[in-house]
Design a protein around this motif. Structure first.
Motif, PDB file in Angstrom:
ATOM      1  N   GLN A  88      70.548  -0.940  35.471  1.00  0.00           N
ATOM      2  CA  GLN A  88      71.378  -1.481  36.124  1.00  0.00           C
ATOM      3  C   GLN A  88      70.661  -1.626  37.434  1.00  0.00           C
ATOM      4  N   MET A  89      70.032  -0.511  38.005  1.00  0.00           N
ATOM      5  CA  MET A  89      69.621  -0.606  39.391  1.00  0.00           C
ATOM      6  C   MET A  89      68.210  -1.310  39.485  1.00  0.00           C
ATOM      7  N   VAL A  90      67.494  -1.415  38.187  1.00  0.00           N
ATOM      8  CA  VAL A  90      66.344  -2.159  38.443  1.00  0.00           C
ATOM      9  C   VAL A  90      66.672  -3.725  38.688  1.00  0.00           C
ATOM     10  N   THR A  91      67.600  -4.019  37.703  1.00  0.00           N
ATOM     11  CA  THR A  91      68.428  -5.494  37.992  1.00  0.00           C
ATOM     12  C   THR A  91      68.756  -5.726  39.155  1.00  0.00           C
ATOM     13  N   ALA A  92      69.499  -4.754  39.841  1.00  0.00           N
ATOM     14  CA  ALA A  92      69.946  -4.783  41.230  1.00  0.00           C
ATOM     15  C   ALA A  92      68.715  -5.142  42.382  1.00  0.00           C
ATOM     16  N   ALA A  93      67.642  -4.190  42.000  1.00  0.00           N
ATOM     17  CA  ALA A  93      66.824  -4.144  43.106  1.00  0.00           C
ATOM     18  C   ALA A  93      66.095  -5.540  43.125  1.00  0.00           C
ATOM     19  N   ARG A  94      65.856  -6.065  41.627  1.00  0.00           N
ATOM     20  CA  ARG A  94      65.388  -7.556  41.875  1.00  0.00           C
ATOM     21  C   ARG A  94      66.124  -8.591  42.570  1.00  0.00           C
ATOM     22  N   THR A  95      67.610  -8.330  42.267  1.00  0.00           N
ATOM     23  CA  THR A  95      68.404  -9.314  42.840  1.00  0.00           C
ATOM     24  C   THR A  95      68.397  -9.296  44.407  1.00  0.00           C
ATOM     25  N   ALA A  96      68.106  -8.163  44.839  1.00  0.00           N
ATOM     26  CA  ALA A  96      67.859  -7.592  46.327  1.00  0.00           C
ATOM     27  C   ALA A  96      66.764  -8.423  46.912  1.00  0.00           C
ATOM     28  N   GLY A  97      65.751  -8.601  45.947  1.00  0.00           N
ATOM     29  CA  GLY A  97      64.431  -9.065  46.462  1.00  0.00           C
ATOM     30  C   GLY A  97      63.365  -8.383  46.207  1.00  0.00           C
ATOM     31  N   PHE A  98      63.290  -7.164  45.598  1.00  0.00           N
ATOM     32  CA  PHE A  98      62.327  -6.308  45.393  1.00  0.00           C
ATOM     33  C   PHE A  98      61.345  -6.998  44.289  1.00  0.00           C
ATOM     34  N   THR A  99      60.057  -7.050  44.545  1.00  0.00           N
ATOM     35  CA  THR A  99      59.167  -7.454  43.311  1.00  0.00           C
ATOM     36  C   THR A  99      58.734  -6.466  42.646  1.00  0.00           C
ATOM     37  N   ASP A 100      58.103  -5.379  43.741  1.00  0.00           N
ATOM     38  CA  ASP A 100      57.229  -4.211  43.350  1.00  0.00           C
ATOM     39  C   ASP A 100      58.091  -2.977  43.120  1.00  0.00           C
ATOM     40  N   LEU A 101      58.198  -2.520  41.817  1.00  0.00           N
ATOM     41  CA  LEU A 101      59.085  -1.469  41.342  1.00  0.00           C
ATOM     42  C   LEU A 101      58.399  -0.451  40.621  1.00  0.00           C
ATOM     43  N   ASN A 102      58.412   0.711  40.944  1.00  0.00           N
ATOM     44  CA  ASN A 102      57.852   1.691  40.117  1.00  0.00           C
ATOM     45  C   ASN A 102      59.104   2.548  39.556  1.00  0.00           C
ATOM     46  N   LEU A 103      58.629   2.938  38.253  1.00  0.00           N
ATOM     47  CA  LEU A 103      59.452   3.887  37.642  1.00  0.00           C
ATOM     48  C   LEU A 103      58.711   5.215  37.311  1.00  0.00           C
ATOM     49  N   ASP A 104      59.256   6.396  37.366  1.00  0.00           N
ATOM     50  CA  ASP A 104      58.258   7.688  37.167  1.00  0.00           C
ATOM     51  C   ASP A 104      59.127   8.003  35.721  1.00  0.00           C
ATOM     52  N   LEU A 105      58.196   8.477  34.900  1.00  0.00           N
ATOM     53  CA  LEU A 105      58.636   9.124  33.624  1.00  0.00           C
ATOM     54  C   LEU A 105      58.103  10.450  33.483  1.00  0.00           C
ATOM     55  N   MET A 106      58.488  11.271  32.680  1.00  0.00           N
ATOM     56  CA  MET A 106      58.252  12.524  32.422  1.00  0.00           C
ATOM     57  C   MET A 106      57.998  12.707  30.829  1.00  0.00           C
ATOM     58  N   HIS A 107      56.649  13.444  30.341  1.00  0.00           N
ATOM     59  CA  HIS A 107      56.685  13.787  29.034  1.00  0.00           C
ATOM     60  C   HIS A 107      56.389  15.296  28.758  1.00  0.00           C
ATOM     61  N   GLY A 108      56.790  15.818  27.546  1.00  0.00           N
ATOM     62  CA  GLY A 108      56.932  17.154  27.295  1.00  0.00           C
ATOM     63  C   GLY A 108      58.296  17.846  27.781  1.00  0.00           C
ATOM     64  N   LEU A 109      58.935  16.970  28.012  1.00  0.00           N
ATOM     65  CA  LEU A 109      60.328  17.611  28.082  1.00  0.00           C
ATOM     66  C   LEU A 109      61.003  18.327  26.941  1.00  0.00           C
ATOM     67  N   HIS A 120      54.862  -1.029  38.121  1.00  0.00           N
ATOM     68  CA  HIS A 120      54.067  -0.018  38.252  1.00  0.00           C
ATOM     69  C   HIS A 120      54.698   1.314  37.500  1.00  0.00           C
ATOM     70  N   LEU A 121      53.993   2.227  36.917  1.00  0.00           N
ATOM     71  CA  LEU A 121      54.532   3.365  36.215  1.00  0.00           C
ATOM     72  C   LEU A 121      53.979   4.678  36.545  1.00  0.00           C
ATOM     73  N   SER A 122      54.489   5.710  36.763  1.00  0.00           N
ATOM     74  CA  SER A 122      54.130   7.145  36.905  1.00  0.00           C
ATOM     75  C   SER A 122      54.385   7.904  35.778  1.00  0.00           C
ATOM     76  N   CYS A 123      53.496   8.453  34.901  1.00  0.00           N
ATOM     77  CA  CYS A 123      53.875   9.232  33.858  1.00  0.00           C
ATOM     78  C   CYS A 123      53.368  10.616  34.061  1.00  0.00           C
ATOM     79  N   TYR A 124      54.293  11.685  34.287  1.00  0.00           N
ATOM     80  CA  TYR A 124      53.834  13.070  34.694  1.00  0.00           C
ATOM     81  C   TYR A 124      54.221  13.984  33.513  1.00  0.00           C
ATOM     82  N   ALA A 125      53.300  14.973  33.258  1.00  0.00           N
ATOM     83  CA  ALA A 125      53.877  15.937  32.134  1.00  0.00           C
ATOM     84  C   ALA A 125      54.277  16.885  32.807  1.00  0.00           C
ATOM     85  N   LEU A 126      55.515  17.361  32.272  1.00  0.00           N
ATOM     86  CA  LEU A 126      56.311  18.447  32.841  1.00  0.00           C
ATOM     87  C   LEU A 126      55.525  19.665  33.068  1.00  0.00           C
TER      88      LEU A 126
END
Ligand code: SF4
Length: 392
Positions: A148-169, A191-197
């Motif tokens: 929902q908030m990714v959609t809301a950010a686009r509606t607000a006019g943000f075109t540059d969006l990063n999401l952080d993800l973790m692996h090894g949870l 953009h995506l950042s993928c971090y190992a736990l």
């Protein structure tokens, strides 16, 4: 010393609504009154640096609000700080201005307010799209709010969006990781950042692992997950431009690149670290002490070190090697130190580093040992310097 490649501002907002089990960052649980007081201190800190004319007249290329959870502050509070930073240092026309956000701590209105105030990029801490995996590490929120908030950010006019993800949870499988990645790709971030736990000292996660109630991360599985991320994201037109970071063409983070290419950055807020003109310095990691310093008009810097040319070259090399494009030894200044340059050759022979034309970078195998490579390079530098003959 090689020339810096830009300048940026980092602002550490030391509040969260609760502490995730794996988190070892300096932070406090958010209270409105504490946030107000912090805001006053932060504006004083900005003013004091402005009076020092630390960056001369060259405007900033990036401003990054991290934490903690910056969006525990209201959008008007964040806008006030950004406006003060703009007045103090100036911003390039194309400056990247990022705010880290927990999807549960923003709304359509607050995102619109932030966009209108001049923020250009939002970095959401999604971590996983699997509710159970979030719950097991005490991470508040849910995958639906990320969507929902990714959609809301686009509606607000943000075109540059990063999401952080973790692996090894804990409990995460290769299939659930693949499912998270595919759902994230569907959201089309830039953009995506993928971090190992990692298990940090003193965290609730470490205690749970010691008690045997949670399994320790499995390194082999984490490596498989890392490889899978590269495959799935590669198919979706993301380029892995650094060990943990992927972007669509043209969307590499300017803030991140500043760190990895030896640019100057000033950190504000408790525990924030800075690197300006070869000097590394850090703020006190305690909000009350931070406020107390600034009430008396004193900068809250408690550690400071002017790096030697050798240490500076080593740091530039270590950071530059993390980039997929690598770095030239010349631009790091490492060629002046035979111990460093010799160790680089040795690591190339061991298939940990490789040459690509003039540049050197970690191999696929070497990426698994990035931290060890850093320690090895530093040790080789220290031993070569200590064995130099003394001159009078
Ligand atoms: S939201 Fe981020 S900074 Fe806050 S406790 Fe969790 S991991 Fe740490």
């Amino acid at each position: 010393m090689p020339q810096a490649t830009g300048r940026g501002l980092y602002i550490h907002v030391p509040f969260c609504h609760q502490r995730c089990h794996f988190c070892a960052f300096y932070l406090e649980i958010h209270h409105a009154r504490a946030a107000e007081e912090f805001l006053g201190s932060l504006l004083t800190e900005l003013r004091l640096y402005g009076e020092q004319r630390l960056f001369g007249s060259e405007p900033l290329q990036s401003v990054y609000f991290g934490g903690g959870t910056p969006t525990t502050l209201s959008a008007p509070q964040l806008a006030t700080v950004l406006s003060a930073a703009r007045e103090t240092f100036g911003l390039q026309d194309e400056a990247e201005i990022t705010v880290e956000a927990h999807p549960g701590s923003v709304t359509q209105d607050s995102l619109s307010h932030l966009r209108n105030a001049g923020f250009t990029r939002v970095s959401f801490g999604a971590e996983s799209m699997n509710q159970l995996e979030l719950d097991r590490v005490g991470r508040p929120g849910n995958p639906m709010s990320t969507v929902q908030m990714v959609t809301a950010a686009r509606t607000a006019g943000f075109t540059d969006l990063n999401l952080d993800l973790m692996h090894g949870l804990p409990g995460q499988t290769i299939d659930s990781w693949a499912a998270s990645l595919r759902q994230i790709v569907e959201l089309a971030p830039t953009h995506l950042s993928c971090y190992a736990l990692t298990v940090e000292e003193g965290t609730a996660l470490q205690t749970a692992i010691r008690r045997g109630t949670v399994p320790a991360p499995d390194e082999t599985l984490q490596n498989e997950m890392e490889d899978l991320a590269e495959d799935i994201l590669g198919e979706a037109d993301f380029t892995r431009y650094e060990i943990s970071n992927y972007c669509r063409p043209g969307f590499a983070s300017r803030h991140n690149r500043l760190h990895w290419t030896g640019g100057d950055y000033l950190g504000l807020g408790p525990s924030a670290q800075s690197y300006v003109a070869g000097r590394r310095f850090g703020n006190v990691s305690d909000l009350s002490a931070y406020n107390a310093f600034l009430r008396t008009g004193t900068l809250p810097v408690t550690e400071s070190e002017q790096l030697s040319a050798a240490d500076d070259a080593c740091e530039r090399l270590v950071f530059g090697l993390r980039l997929t494009e690598g770095i030239t030894l010349e631009e790091t200044g490492a060629l002046a130190f035979s111990g460093l340059a010799g160790k680089v050759d040795e690591l190339i022979g061991d298939d940990i580093l490789e040459r690509r034309g003039e540049r050197v970078r970690l191999t696929a195998r070497g990426r698994r040992y990035a931290d060890t490579v850093a320690v090895t390079l530093l040790a080789s530098l220290e031993s070569s310097l200590s064995s130099l003959p003394l001159t009078s």
